[in-house]
Design an enzyme around this catalytic site. Structure first.
Site, mmCIF file in Angstrom:
data_model
loop_
_atom_site.group_PDB
_atom_site.id
_atom_site.type_symbol
_atom_site.label_atom_id
_atom_site.label_comp_id
_atom_site.label_asym_id
_atom_site.label_seq_id
_atom_site.Cartn_x
_atom_site.Cartn_y
_atom_site.Cartn_z
ATOM 1 N N ARG A 84 0.837 -1.194 0.000
ATOM 2 C CA ARG A 84 0.000 0.000 0.000
ATOM 3 C C ARG A 84 0.869 1.240 0.000
ATOM 4 O O ARG A 84 1.751 1.390 0.839
ATOM 5 C CB ARG A 84 -0.900 0.017 1.237
ATOM 6 C CG ARG A 84 -1.672 1.306 1.470
ATOM 7 C CD ARG A 84 -2.789 1.465 0.457
ATOM 8 N NE ARG A 84 -3.452 2.753 0.606
ATOM 9 C CZ ARG A 84 -4.468 2.986 1.424
ATOM 10 N NH1 ARG A 84 -4.941 2.034 2.180
ATOM 11 N NH2 ARG A 84 -5.019 4.176 1.476
ATOM 12 N N ARG A 95 -6.796 0.766 -4.247
ATOM 13 C CA ARG A 95 -5.781 0.355 -3.288
ATOM 14 C C ARG A 95 -5.679 -1.159 -3.170
ATOM 15 O O ARG A 95 -6.685 -1.874 -3.280
ATOM 16 C CB ARG A 95 -6.013 0.981 -1.919
ATOM 17 C CG ARG A 95 -7.343 0.728 -1.246
ATOM 18 C CD ARG A 95 -8.498 1.627 -1.673
ATOM 19 N NE ARG A 95 -8.256 3.061 -1.702
ATOM 20 C CZ ARG A 95 -8.355 3.838 -0.651
ATOM 21 N NH1 ARG A 95 -8.670 3.340 0.509
ATOM 22 N NH2 ARG A 95 -8.150 5.112 -0.767
ATOM 23 N N ASP A 98 -6.776 -1.707 2.187
ATOM 24 C CA ASP A 98 -7.187 -0.598 3.040
ATOM 25 C C ASP A 98 -7.754 -1.200 4.321
ATOM 26 O O ASP A 98 -8.660 -2.039 4.266
ATOM 27 C CB ASP A 98 -8.280 0.197 2.298
ATOM 28 C CG ASP A 98 -8.634 1.503 2.995
ATOM 29 O OD1 ASP A 98 -7.785 2.041 3.730
ATOM 30 O OD2 ASP A 98 -9.759 1.980 2.788
ATOM 31 N N ASP A 100 -9.468 -0.022 7.814
ATOM 32 C CA ASP A 100 -10.052 1.112 8.533
ATOM 33 C C ASP A 100 -10.433 0.692 9.938
ATOM 34 O O ASP A 100 -11.102 -0.333 10.127
ATOM 35 C CB ASP A 100 -11.327 1.605 7.818
ATOM 36 C CG ASP A 100 -11.033 2.360 6.535
ATOM 37 O OD1 ASP A 100 -9.936 2.946 6.433
ATOM 38 O OD2 ASP A 100 -11.904 2.361 5.649
HETATM 39 N N1 ROI Z 1 -15.754 1.616 -2.242
HETATM 40 C C1 ROI Z 1 -15.956 0.330 -1.901
HETATM 41 N N2 ROI Z 1 -16.966 -0.336 -2.475
HETATM 42 N N3 ROI Z 1 -15.185 -0.326 -0.995
HETATM 43 C C2 ROI Z 1 -14.152 0.313 -0.376
HETATM 44 O O1 ROI Z 1 -13.455 -0.319 0.455
HETATM 45 C C3 ROI Z 1 -13.904 1.673 -0.699
HETATM 46 N N4 ROI Z 1 -12.908 2.373 -0.115
HETATM 47 C C4 ROI Z 1 -12.693 3.650 -0.390
HETATM 48 C C5 ROI Z 1 -13.554 4.437 -1.357
HETATM 49 C C6 ROI Z 1 -12.656 5.034 -2.421
HETATM 50 C C7 ROI Z 1 -14.263 5.510 -0.591
HETATM 51 N N5 ROI Z 1 -14.542 3.592 -2.005
HETATM 52 C C8 ROI Z 1 -14.737 2.294 -1.650
HETATM 53 O O2 ROI Z 1 -11.732 4.294 0.235
#
Ligand code: ROI
Length: 172
Positions: A84, A95, A98, A100
């Site tokens: 990443r 990415r 990710d 969170d």
């Molecule tokens: N959209 C989806 N479907 N899943 C994600 O994990 C995700 N992550 C993001 C953004 C770009 C907002 N869109 C996403 O960071």
């Protein structure tokens, strides 16, 4: 004191399923975390800019004694292990991985680099659906019921990836 936390996992570059599974594996072997359970994997349409591949998303439930900021850094470390790169102006871009920090117990944290609960948690079907699989009765620290978030969403922008091995017990 152990804190129950929920982690959102997303990938839309390379082998996204493998990236999500490998992230779960790394959460499961981390010395300072316990991976308690995790949702099924979902395919979901990109929120934000549409000119990027569909995502694979899941949510993991962990417990840890790490303070929230240290947990965040542990998550960054796992992201970096998956190649990443955090590029300027790529905030909403594709990415490889990710992670969170969605919820840290009942804590409300409002710092420049760490906002918990995740500010868009309730608006994102790719978070709300897998999270409600793990804890359908969840109430957010601000009093919002997860079920109410779910009721506001169509849920037509994601589907469960079937036929993936999903042991009913955590990896470890
Ligand atoms: N959209 C989806 N479907 N899943 C994600 O994990 C995700 N992550 C993001 C953004 C770009 C907002 N869109 C996403 O960071």
């Amino acid at each position: 004191m152990e804190t129950r936390c929920y982690i959102g996992i997303g990938s839309n570059l390379g082998d996204a399923v493998a990236n999500v599974q490998s992230a779960l594996e790394q959460l499961s072997i981390h010395q300072q975390l316990k991976l308690d359970e995790y949702s099924r994997l979902y395919s979901s349409k990109p929120h934000g800019p549409q000119n990027q591949p569909d995502y694979v998303n899941a949510v993991a439930a962990i417990t840890t004694e790490l303070p929230a900021i240290d947990l965040l850094h542990a998550l960054f470390h796992i992201e970096n292990n998956h190649g990443r790169e955090r590029l300027p102006n790529q905030h909403w871009g594709p990415r490889t991985l990710d992670l969170d920090l969605l919820l840290y117990g009942d804590s409300i944290i409002d710092e420049p680099d760490l906002k918990v609960p995740h500010p868009y948690l309730c608006e994102r079907s790719f978070v709300v659906y897998p999270l409600s699989e793990l804890n359908p009765g969840l109430t957010l620290p601000n009093g919002t019921r997860l079920q109410n978030c779910k009721n506001q969403l169509q849920g037509d922008d994601l589907f469960v990836l079937e036929n993936l091995s999903h042991p009913s017990n955590p990896i470890r």
